[in-house]
Scaffold this motif. Structure first.
Motif, PDB file in Angstrom:
ATOM      1  N   ASP A  39      10.320 -19.615  68.708  1.00  0.00           N
ATOM      2  CA  ASP A  39       9.664 -18.411  67.860  1.00  0.00           C
ATOM      3  C   ASP A  39       7.667 -19.277  67.657  1.00  0.00           C
ATOM      4  OD1 ASP A  39       9.266 -19.969  65.852  1.00  0.00           O
ATOM      5  OD2 ASP A  39      10.598 -18.970  64.216  1.00  0.00           O
ATOM      6  N   TYR A  40       7.126 -18.470  67.900  1.00  0.00           N
ATOM      7  CA  TYR A  40       5.394 -18.976  67.359  1.00  0.00           C
ATOM      8  C   TYR A  40       4.993 -19.875  66.925  1.00  0.00           C
ATOM      9  CZ  TYR A  40       4.439 -16.774  62.898  1.00  0.00           C
ATOM     10  OH  TYR A  40       4.652 -15.490  61.878  1.00  0.00           O
TER      11      TYR A  40
ATOM     12  N   ARG B 109      10.182 -23.471  65.745  1.00  0.00           N
ATOM     13  CA  ARG B 109      11.715 -22.477  65.901  1.00  0.00           C
ATOM     14  C   ARG B 109      12.061 -21.832  66.694  1.00  0.00           C
ATOM     15  NH1 ARG B 109       9.237 -21.113  60.048  1.00  0.00           N
ATOM     16  NH2 ARG B 109       9.407 -18.569  61.512  1.00  0.00           N
TER      17      ARG B 109
ATOM     18  N   PHE C 240      15.318 -20.187  67.910  1.00  0.00           N
ATOM     19  CA  PHE C 240      15.910 -18.579  67.504  1.00  0.00           C
ATOM     20  C   PHE C 240      18.007 -18.579  67.741  1.00  0.00           C
ATOM     21  CE2 PHE C 240      12.215 -16.089  69.164  1.00  0.00           C
ATOM     22  CZ  PHE C 240      11.773 -15.674  68.303  1.00  0.00           C
TER      23      PHE C 240
ATOM     24  N   LYS D  20       1.144 -17.797  68.787  1.00  0.00           N
ATOM     25  CA  LYS D  20       0.644 -16.561  68.223  1.00  0.00           C
ATOM     26  C   LYS D  20      -0.819 -16.015  68.293  1.00  0.00           C
ATOM     27  CE  LYS D  20       3.208 -12.434  65.414  1.00  0.00           C
ATOM     28  NZ  LYS D  20       3.495 -12.322  64.153  1.00  0.00           N
TER      29      LYS D  20
ATOM     30  N   ASP E 190      -1.488 -14.509  62.493  1.00  0.00           N
ATOM     31  CA  ASP E 190      -0.429 -14.587  61.481  1.00  0.00           C
ATOM     32  C   ASP E 190      -0.832 -13.596  61.579  1.00  0.00           C
ATOM     33  OD1 ASP E 190       2.025 -14.675  60.677  1.00  0.00           O
ATOM     34  OD2 ASP E 190       1.758 -16.729  59.875  1.00  0.00           O
TER      35      ASP E 190
ATOM     36  N   HIS F 192       4.911 -11.751  60.272  1.00  0.00           N
ATOM     37  CA  HIS F 192       6.496 -10.948  61.086  1.00  0.00           C
ATOM     38  C   HIS F 192       6.761 -11.731  62.102  1.00  0.00           C
ATOM     39  CE1 HIS F 192       5.085  -7.132  59.169  1.00  0.00           C
ATOM     40  NE2 HIS F 192       4.165  -7.384  59.450  1.00  0.00           N
ATOM     41  N   LEU F 193       8.216 -11.922  62.089  1.00  0.00           N
ATOM     42  CA  LEU F 193       8.430 -13.359  63.109  1.00  0.00           C
ATOM     43  C   LEU F 193       8.807 -12.628  64.133  1.00  0.00           C
ATOM     44  CD1 LEU F 193       9.813 -15.944  63.857  1.00  0.00           C
ATOM     45  CD2 LEU F 193      11.814 -15.421  62.582  1.00  0.00           C
TER      46      LEU F 193
ATOM     47  N   GLU G  12       8.329  -9.844  66.672  1.00  0.00           N
ATOM     48  CA  GLU G  12       6.821  -8.804  66.528  1.00  0.00           C
ATOM     49  C   GLU G  12       6.869  -8.118  67.813  1.00  0.00           C
ATOM     50  OE1 GLU G  12       2.268  -7.361  64.269  1.00  0.00           O
ATOM     51  OE2 GLU G  12       3.289 -10.210  64.839  1.00  0.00           O
TER      52      GLU G  12
END
Length: 183
Positions: A117-118, A121, A123, A155, A158, A161-162, A164
């Motif tokens: 993710d941004y 971390r 998935f 991103k 911020d 929203h994870l 998005e």
């Protein structure tokens, strides 16, 4: 599909802007009508029935929010884009179990998705699929700041929203040197 014979699972991951969708579209085109292309119903960026790449290639796709049993069984080749979005509340069931069932049934499945993710971390869906993948191709993008190889999606702001949807309006590819958390 050949009954009783295990299929294959190929995973194509990387950050945004790495060419994952282009690779999936090429795979689908190589298999023609024997391939079923799927995408999460949640992802409407290219319309309900298309996946598209920045290289302007496209493929018709079935938008899913649950595993399409009959359609999946009817195709020996399955191509799935943006698998990281196929989680609750956007997907009913466990996509990893569904994919593993298709592979056990003889399907050749190629999956594309973001590996992290941004916030860098991983998935969970990708981690679980990696464990059983016959092949895992990790693509890199080009850093939006310096053009170096970029393994990360950053991103710009911020939003809290994870999962998005967005494009270069919200995200950039970044190298180790230029990746920062959003503010």
């Amino acid at each position: 599909m050949r009954r009783g014979t295990r299929g294959r699972l190929e995973l194509i991951t990387g950050p945004m802007f790495a060419g994952k969708s282009a690779a999936l579209i090429a795979r689908a085109a190589a298999h023609g009508s024997s391939a079923l292309v799927m995408k999460p119903a949640f992802d409407t960026r290219d319309g309900a029935a298309l996946i598209a790449s920045r290289d302007l290639t496209q493929a018709h796709a079935l938008a899913v929010s649950a595993w399409p049993d009959a359609a999946a069984r009817a195709h020996p080749v399955l191509v799935i884009d943006e698998v990281q979005f196929m989680v609750a509340p956007h997907y009913a069931g466990d996509i990893v179990t569904d994919i593993e069932g298709a592979v056990s049934g003889g399907a050749c499945v190629t999956i594309g998705g973001l590996d992290t993710d941004y916030l860098r971390r991983p998935f969970d869906t990708i981690v679980r699929l990696s464990a059983s993948a016959d092949r895992h191709l990790k693509l890199l993008a080009r850093c939006h700041v310096c053009d170096a190889p970029a393994p990360w999606t950053a991103k710009k702001n911020d939003t809290g929203h994870l999962l998005e949807l967005g494009d270069d309006d919200l995200y950039e590819a970044r190298c180790d040197r230029h990746w920062t958390p959003p503010f």
